[in-house]
Write a protein that holds these residues in place. Sequence first.
Motif, PDB file in Angstrom:
ATOM      1  N   GLN A 160       9.148  -2.499  -0.160  1.00  0.00           N
ATOM      2  CA  GLN A 160       8.448  -2.292  -1.425  1.00  0.00           C
ATOM      3  C   GLN A 160       9.396  -2.270  -2.619  1.00  0.00           C
ATOM      4  O   GLN A 160       9.055  -2.778  -3.684  1.00  0.00           O
ATOM      5  N   SER A 179      14.409  -1.398   1.450  1.00  0.00           N
ATOM      6  CA  SER A 179      12.989  -1.090   1.390  1.00  0.00           C
ATOM      7  C   SER A 179      12.210  -2.341   1.003  1.00  0.00           C
ATOM      8  O   SER A 179      12.510  -2.983  -0.004  1.00  0.00           O
ATOM      9  N   VAL A 185       1.121   0.226  -4.658  1.00  0.00           N
ATOM     10  CA  VAL A 185       2.242   0.812  -5.403  1.00  0.00           C
ATOM     11  C   VAL A 185       2.521   0.080  -6.710  1.00  0.00           C
ATOM     12  O   VAL A 185       3.342   0.531  -7.505  1.00  0.00           O
ATOM     13  N   ASP A 240      -4.880   1.752  -4.544  1.00  0.00           N
ATOM     14  CA  ASP A 240      -4.168   2.118  -3.319  1.00  0.00           C
ATOM     15  C   ASP A 240      -2.827   1.396  -3.167  1.00  0.00           C
ATOM     16  O   ASP A 240      -2.146   1.569  -2.154  1.00  0.00           O
ATOM     17  N   ARG A 292       0.839  -1.207   0.000  1.00  0.00           N
ATOM     18  CA  ARG A 292       0.000   0.000   0.000  1.00  0.00           C
ATOM     19  C   ARG A 292       0.867   1.247   0.000  1.00  0.00           C
ATOM     20  O   ARG A 292       1.928   1.279   0.617  1.00  0.00           O
ATOM     21  N   HIS A 293       0.400   2.265  -0.706  1.00  0.00           N
ATOM     22  CA  HIS A 293       1.080   3.559  -0.694  1.00  0.00           C
ATOM     23  C   HIS A 293       1.268   4.019   0.752  1.00  0.00           C
ATOM     24  O   HIS A 293       0.385   3.821   1.594  1.00  0.00           O
ATOM     25  N   ASN A 294       2.422   4.615   1.035  1.00  0.00           N
ATOM     26  CA  ASN A 294       2.744   5.182   2.348  1.00  0.00           C
ATOM     27  C   ASN A 294       2.806   4.151   3.469  1.00  0.00           C
ATOM     28  O   ASN A 294       2.610   4.489   4.639  1.00  0.00           O
ATOM     29  N   HIS A 295       3.064   2.885   3.147  1.00  0.00           N
ATOM     30  CA  HIS A 295       3.208   1.846   4.163  1.00  0.00           C
ATOM     31  C   HIS A 295       4.538   1.100   4.026  1.00  0.00           C
ATOM     32  O   HIS A 295       4.692  -0.005   4.538  1.00  0.00           O
ATOM     33  N   ASP A 296       5.485   1.689   3.331  1.00  0.00           N
ATOM     34  CA  ASP A 296       6.778   1.019   3.138  1.00  0.00           C
ATOM     35  C   ASP A 296       7.538   0.940   4.462  1.00  0.00           C
ATOM     36  O   ASP A 296       7.414   1.815   5.317  1.00  0.00           O
TER      37      ASP A 296
END
Length: 115
Positions: A59, A57, A91, A89, A46-50
């Motif tokens: 993601q 990382s 990446v 939602d 999900r975006h902003n959940h890395d």
Amino acid sequence: MTTFIVQTHPPAAIDSWHGQDMLLALATLELNPQLVLLGDAVAHLRHNHDVSRQQRSLQKRYALLDLYDCPPPVVVAEELSKLGITAADFVCEVAVMSYHQLSQQLLQSTKVIRF
């Protein structure tokens, strides 16, 4: 026959990283594993959940799957609905299917590894 890697832990959990290591190892062997994200693991992409660990990382490492021609990760429609999110939602591209469709695919495989 497809090998399924089923992730169920949140991104920060050590089991998530072990599952990803197994996934990438199978991908480098050109076995094209199928990643399935269930429960807390839906946040992996999900975006902003890395999450980063040892300057890596989560993601960005999942992005390597594209290099190995692995199928898009699977997420379950019922879980997305419960969380109020959509495929947009994430990446990367994800395959959305129902629990029933997923269970049918898992039944056809003799290789299911859960982390």
